[in-house]
Design an enzyme around this catalytic site. Structure first.
Site, PDB file in Angstrom:
ATOM      1  N   ARG A  36      -0.972   9.086  -1.687  1.00 42.83           N
ATOM      2  CA  ARG A  36       0.434   9.436  -1.860  1.00 42.83           C
ATOM      3  C   ARG A  36       0.736   9.826  -3.307  1.00 42.83           C
ATOM      4  O   ARG A  36       1.461  10.772  -3.574  1.00 42.83           O
ATOM      5  CB  ARG A  36       1.322   8.250  -1.465  1.00 42.83           C
ATOM      6  CG  ARG A  36       2.813   8.570  -1.561  1.00 42.83           C
ATOM      7  CD  ARG A  36       3.673   7.298  -1.644  1.00 42.83           C
ATOM      8  NE  ARG A  36       3.459   6.404  -0.525  1.00 42.83           N
ATOM      9  CZ  ARG A  36       4.060   6.515   0.650  1.00 42.83           C
ATOM     10  NH1 ARG A  36       4.912   7.508   0.861  1.00 42.83           N
ATOM     11  NH2 ARG A  36       3.819   5.649   1.608  1.00 42.83           N
TER      12      ARG A  36
ATOM     13  N   CYS B 242     -10.727 -40.197 -16.408  1.00 45.66           N
ATOM     14  CA  CYS B 242     -11.602 -40.975 -17.300  1.00 45.66           C
ATOM     15  C   CYS B 242     -11.009 -41.209 -18.680  1.00 45.66           C
ATOM     16  O   CYS B 242     -11.601 -41.930 -19.493  1.00 45.66           O
ATOM     17  CB  CYS B 242     -12.965 -40.295 -17.434  1.00 45.66           C
ATOM     18  SG  CYS B 242     -12.923 -38.741 -18.367  1.00 45.66           S
TER      19      CYS B 242
ATOM     20  N   LYS C 131      12.430   5.576  13.311  1.00 45.87           N
ATOM     21  CA  LYS C 131      12.650   6.998  13.049  1.00 45.87           C
ATOM     22  C   LYS C 131      13.486   7.612  14.161  1.00 45.87           C
ATOM     23  O   LYS C 131      13.230   7.335  15.346  1.00 45.87           O
ATOM     24  CB  LYS C 131      11.310   7.744  12.957  1.00 45.87           C
ATOM     25  CG  LYS C 131      10.361   7.217  11.891  1.00 45.87           C
ATOM     26  CD  LYS C 131       9.000   7.885  11.989  1.00 45.87           C
ATOM     27  CE  LYS C 131       8.024   7.305  10.977  1.00 45.87           C
ATOM     28  NZ  LYS C 131       6.647   7.851  11.155  1.00 45.87           N
TER      29      LYS C 131
ATOM     30  N   GLU D  51       7.922   2.021  15.341  1.00 46.61           N
ATOM     31  CA  GLU D  51       6.506   1.876  15.049  1.00 46.61           C
ATOM     32  C   GLU D  51       6.266   0.656  14.159  1.00 46.61           C
ATOM     33  O   GLU D  51       7.132   0.273  13.380  1.00 46.61           O
ATOM     34  CB  GLU D  51       5.982   3.133  14.321  1.00 46.61           C
ATOM     35  CG  GLU D  51       6.337   4.444  15.003  1.00 46.61           C
ATOM     36  CD  GLU D  51       6.162   5.653  14.086  1.00 46.61           C
ATOM     37  OE1 GLU D  51       5.439   5.524  13.074  1.00 46.61           O
ATOM     38  OE2 GLU D  51       6.763   6.695  14.375  1.00 46.61           O
TER      39      GLU D  51
ATOM     40  N   ASP E 101     -25.703   3.725  19.437  1.00 46.09           N
ATOM     41  CA  ASP E 101     -26.694   3.581  18.370  1.00 46.09           C
ATOM     42  C   ASP E 101     -27.968   4.357  18.691  1.00 46.09           C
ATOM     43  O   ASP E 101     -28.591   4.950  17.798  1.00 46.09           O
ATOM     44  CB  ASP E 101     -27.027   2.109  18.152  1.00 46.09           C
ATOM     45  CG  ASP E 101     -25.840   1.319  17.615  1.00 46.09           C
ATOM     46  OD1 ASP E 101     -24.914   1.948  17.070  1.00 46.09           O
ATOM     47  OD2 ASP E 101     -25.842   0.084  17.767  1.00 46.09           O
TER      48      ASP E 101
ATOM     49  N   LYS F  12      12.016  -4.550   7.171  1.00 45.32           N
ATOM     50  CA  LYS F  12      10.953  -5.454   6.748  1.00 45.32           C
ATOM     51  C   LYS F  12      11.126  -6.834   7.368  1.00 45.32           C
ATOM     52  O   LYS F  12      12.243  -7.322   7.543  1.00 45.32           O
ATOM     53  CB  LYS F  12      10.952  -5.581   5.218  1.00 45.32           C
ATOM     54  CG  LYS F  12      10.777  -4.262   4.462  1.00 45.32           C
ATOM     55  CD  LYS F  12       9.398  -3.701   4.622  1.00 45.32           C
ATOM     56  CE  LYS F  12       8.393  -4.447   3.775  1.00 45.32           C
ATOM     57  NZ  LYS F  12       8.554  -4.256   2.327  1.00 45.32           N
TER      58      LYS F  12
ATOM     59  N   LYS G 238       5.017  -1.215  10.890  1.00 41.46           N
ATOM     60  CA  LYS G 238       4.818  -0.797   9.502  1.00 41.46           C
ATOM     61  C   LYS G 238       3.507  -1.401   9.019  1.00 41.46           C
ATOM     62  O   LYS G 238       3.432  -2.583   8.682  1.00 41.46           O
ATOM     63  CB  LYS G 238       5.968  -1.244   8.616  1.00 41.46           C
ATOM     64  CG  LYS G 238       5.876  -0.695   7.194  1.00 41.46           C
ATOM     65  CD  LYS G 238       7.072  -1.108   6.358  1.00 41.46           C
ATOM     66  CE  LYS G 238       7.003  -0.435   5.001  1.00 41.46           C
ATOM     67  NZ  LYS G 238       5.778  -0.789   4.248  1.00 41.46           N
TER      68      LYS G 238
ATOM     69  N   CYS H 243     -16.926 -38.561 -16.599  1.00 42.41           N
ATOM     70  CA  CYS H 243     -15.765 -38.335 -15.731  1.00 42.41           C
ATOM     71  C   CYS H 243     -16.175 -38.468 -14.263  1.00 42.41           C
ATOM     72  O   CYS H 243     -17.100 -37.775 -13.816  1.00 42.41           O
ATOM     73  CB  CYS H 243     -15.161 -36.960 -15.973  1.00 42.41           C
ATOM     74  SG  CYS H 243     -13.676 -36.649 -14.996  1.00 42.41           S
TER      75      CYS H 243
ATOM     76  N   TYR I  95       0.783   8.724  11.493  1.00 44.37           N
ATOM     77  CA  TYR I  95       2.171   8.405  11.846  1.00 44.37           C
ATOM     78  C   TYR I  95       3.168   9.547  11.617  1.00 44.37           C
ATOM     79  O   TYR I  95       4.350   9.411  11.913  1.00 44.37           O
ATOM     80  CB  TYR I  95       2.661   7.150  11.139  1.00 44.37           C
ATOM     81  CG  TYR I  95       2.594   7.163   9.621  1.00 44.37           C
ATOM     82  CD1 TYR I  95       3.322   8.064   8.849  1.00 44.37           C
ATOM     83  CD2 TYR I  95       1.816   6.224   8.940  1.00 44.37           C
ATOM     84  CE1 TYR I  95       3.285   8.053   7.475  1.00 44.37           C
ATOM     85  CE2 TYR I  95       1.771   6.190   7.558  1.00 44.37           C
ATOM     86  CZ  TYR I  95       2.509   7.109   6.823  1.00 44.37           C
ATOM     87  OH  TYR I  95       2.459   7.089   5.457  1.00 44.37           O
TER      88      TYR I  95
ATOM     89  N   ASP J 187       0.356  -2.389   6.803  1.00 39.68           N
ATOM     90  CA  ASP J 187       0.231  -2.804   5.405  1.00 39.68           C
ATOM     91  C   ASP J 187      -1.089  -2.284   4.851  1.00 39.68           C
ATOM     92  O   ASP J 187      -2.094  -2.997   4.789  1.00 39.68           O
ATOM     93  CB  ASP J 187       0.302  -4.329   5.304  1.00 39.68           C
ATOM     94  CG  ASP J 187       0.560  -4.800   3.884  1.00 39.68           C
ATOM     95  OD1 ASP J 187       0.894  -3.958   3.033  1.00 39.68           O
ATOM     96  OD2 ASP J 187       0.434  -6.007   3.629  1.00 39.68           O
TER      97      ASP J 187
END
Length: 721
Positions: free
Chosen positions: A145, A439, A318, A122, A48, A342, A124, A460, A249, A126
């Site tokens: 993408r 009520c 892969k 690797e 900093d 998955k 996956k 109520c 990746y 999210d």
């Protein structure tokens, strides 16, 4: 640089370009060590300090190099995302979900290669897939993408993410030992297309939501939505504030100016190559062999999943050898040499024992499933919200059904389905109540809403605290001293049951009220008596409230869609509360600025016998003297600033009630809608705003926090008392 810093920064002693470049190179090296190698070289305070010195040099000189860390602050709003054609398609992966499919995938790879296959395994991530284009080591383009062949230009936003280097550097000798040095880059590629994932770490997500909630700003639903909304901000200055990060990746394309340079011939090696250039790569990548290696990686990563600082939804497997990848090639949608295995959703089956209907503080009726306790997602679940009547119908759920309960990570458990095959005829229909279960008051549902609400706002039990707190507000009956904690204590001790009971309180009774002081810093976890001094002041203020203008009383009743301004309009047209209670729908809607929705709520409120009883007590027992209201000067239609413009309110507003905000907007000519579309002019977002806020950000619609909205109202001389 912030205006505050600009006003305080001292001119540095050394303004030379050489020193400027030294600072940039040092800060970028520190950033690579922190974000790429996960091995900080210096404490944050030192980073900093140097960063502030760099800011000061740029303030007092003409130096502004492209790779300066200060360039990550973001630029002004860009109203559109230009299309970007991917030279090499940015494909998605095929998915598999069980061991049988894993065996089939490995078998296909085995048949193609003729020997046991080596894989680069690797996590996956999210998040959102993007492409980064570097030319001669400088980041020149970033794109989503999209459809795989054409994405959207998000370059300005990507440059704000600290984990993404603005320029590439060949790793120096003192850092090479931190990677697999045999794959380290020897030179900077002339052209490099890097594919990777932008995501928000869990700790950053949690901290952002906590701070945003405290400030009345946007709260994200989950890390993936947070990353998606942040990356597609049209104002990259907003993206710069979000705690996003990035993992590379894959290499889509890489060209070297020198023909003697070349990439490693394995997926793992290429990831190490990227890491040596300063691009972050996930720390859990691993080379494994055969089906046993694939299974072991999947199982070990699954066990590690809860402790990770980011969300993953599976593993990516892969073929490691690049020559084999090229030989296997691609289908129209995905590579043949890679697959996403998955993780299963965190689900379990259990029995629905009953459905209760709970009444919230605002009168909202929510069905709650009572379940046979089941362990799922790391905890035992016995209760689960069913949201509303529409959800009951969608699920076609019955008491006694076998249901599927889903809970992934920190997500609130939900019933995702009913196993109808297990029904034996003993199941019972779930009947949504016609009256309030607390009520007995009638229920109402506004057009366009799915939630039913209790109309017995004054009686109520579940709405008592809110009704009383609203009644005593300064803009309502102005009874000072009755804060939230005291009101809750009076209700919980059954000292009062509704607003009429306030006027029968005595100093002696009130002084003996026990207040829970938990979270009060001076008396942590203790209780105290209210005391005679405070009680005397409160009773005096209650007595003063017996004389108030009619409009403030109408507002104090808490009728939906009747805010302070609408209450003034009603008081100007109906001279007594009795006249208003007898008003017809036609009479109400004939008044300017009183629409059909508000008129319906007014009629429903006064139709409820419980409410009428409380009002009668206020007039006869408490002897309220409701005075005439001053005439309302209304803004002409042609001068209303938001005439024809559509606003959407989302999230929880702390200073304003939702109905009050809606009323104020309509008074300024706006239409208030329940959904966001391209025609929406602006969104007002309170805390815990969800999909509406996300959609607004994706569409580039103006978003106001509650504080910004109140400031906007002030521009039109609307102040909140």
């Amino acid at each position: 640089m912030s205006d505050l810093f600009a006003s305080l920064a001292q001119q540095p002693d050394d303004l030379s370009y050489e020193h400027y470049r030294e600072l940039i190179d040092t800060l970028n090296r520190y950033a690579r060590a922190y974000y790429v190698l996960d091995n900080p070289i210096v404490p944050d305070v030192e980073y900093d300090r140097l960063y502030r010195e760099l800011e000061a040099i740029e303030l007092y000189s003409e130096f502004k190099d492209a790779d300066s860390p200060t360039r990550r602050v973001g630029d002004a709003i860009n109203t559109s995302f230009a299309p970007v054609a991917h030279k090499v398609p940015l494909m998605s992966l095929g998915d598999i979900f069980d061991d049988e499919e894993l065996v089939d995938f490995n078998k296909r790879m085995l048949e193609a290669t003729g020997s046991e296959v080596e894989y680069c395994a690797e996590p996956k991530l999210d998040g959102l897939a993007i492409s980064l284009i570097y030319e001669k080591g400088v980041l020149v383009k970033a794109a989503t993408r999209g459809d795989g062949t054409t994405g959207e230009d998000i370059t300005a936003n990507a440059k704000t993410i600290k984990a993404i280097p603005l320029t590439l550097h060949v790793m120096k000798d003192d850092m090479v030992h931190m990677i697999d040095a045999s794959f380290a880059a020897q030179s900077i590629p002339d052209y490099l297309d890097v594919r990777g994932e932008v995501f928000m770490p869990r700790d950053g997500f949690k901290k952002w939501n906590e701070e945003a909630k405290a400030k009345g700003q946007k709260v994200f639903a989950n890390p993936r939505n947070a990353a998606a909304g942040s990356l597609r901000q049209q104002d990259s200055r907003i993206t710069a504030l979000r705690p996003l990060t990035f993992n590379a990746y894959y290499i889509g394309q890489c060209d070297f100016e020198n023909d003697s340079d070349h990439l490693p011939d394995s997926q793992y090696g290429r990831l190490q190559f990227l890491k040596s250039l300063g691009l972050p790569v996930n720390e859990h990548i691993k080379v494994v062999k055969g089906i046993s290696g694939l299974r072991s990686f999947y199982e070990s990563l699954g066990a590690l999943r809860p402790s990770l600082n980011y969300d993953i939804d599976g593993t990516v497997l892969k073929v490691n050898d690049i020559a084999t990848q090229e030989e296997l090639g691609f289908t129209a949608k995905a590579p043949r040499w890679a697959i996403a295995y998955k993780f299963p959703p965190e689900e379990a089956m259990t029995k629905l024992l009953n459905v209760d209907f709970q009444v919230g503080r605002t009168g909202k009726i929510t069905p709650v499933a009572r379940l046979q306790p089941v362990y799922v997602g790391g905890t035992t679940i016995s209760n689960c919200t069913l949201h509303n009547e529409e959800e009951l119908k969608r699920l076609d759920i019955k008491v006694g059904d076998t249901v599927i309960v889903r809970r992934a990570g920190d997500v609130i458990p939900q019933i995702s389905g009913v196993v109808k095959e297990k029904r034996d005829g003993s199941e019972q229909e779930v009947v949504f109540p016609k009256v309030c279960p607390e009520c007995g008051s009638a229920l109402e549902r506004e057009d366009g809403e799915v939630a039913y609400r209790c109309t017995g706002g004054l009686v109520c039990p579940k709405q008592q605290c809110q009704a009383i707190e609203h009644y005593v507000e300064r803009a309502a009956m102005d009874i000072d001293g009755l804060g939230e904690r005291i009101v809750e204590a009076m209700v919980s001790s059954q000292m009062i049951h509704n607003i009429a009971d306030l006027y029968s309180l005595s100093e002696e009774t009130l002084s003996k009220l026990i207040i829970d002081t938990t979270n009060e810093k001076e008396e942590e976890g203790k209780v105290r008596l209210l005391g005679k001094v405070v009680a005397k002041k409160i009773i005096a203020n209650i007595d003063k409230s017996r004389q108030r203008p009619l409009n403030r009383f109408i507002y104090a009743l808490g009728i939906r869609d009747v805010g302070a301004t609408t209450a003034k309009i009603l008081a100007a047209n109906f001279k007594t509360i009795d006249e208003l209670m007898q008003a017809s729908f036609e009479k109400l809607t004939s008044i300017n600025n009183i629409g059909g929705v508000a008129a319906t709520h007014i009629i429903d409120f006064f139709k409820e016998e419980h409410n009428r009883t409380v009002i009668e007590r206020l007039l006869t027992e408490a002897k309220l003297d409701l005075q005439a209201c001053e005439q309302v000067s209304e803004m002409s239609e042609d001068t209303k600033p938001f005439l024809g413009k559509t606003f959407v309110l989302t999230g929880t507003l702390s200073t304003l009630k939702r109905d009050q905000a809606k009323e104020l907007l309509e008074g300024l000519g706006a239409k208030v809608s329940g959904s966001v579309s391209k025609k929406t002019y602006a969104v007002v977002a309170g805390t815990e705003a969800g999909s509406k806020l996300t959609k607004a950000q994706e569409l580039g619609i103006q978003v106001y926090s509650e504080a910004e909205f109140i400031e906007l109202l002030g521009q039109y001389n609307i102040t909140l008392s």
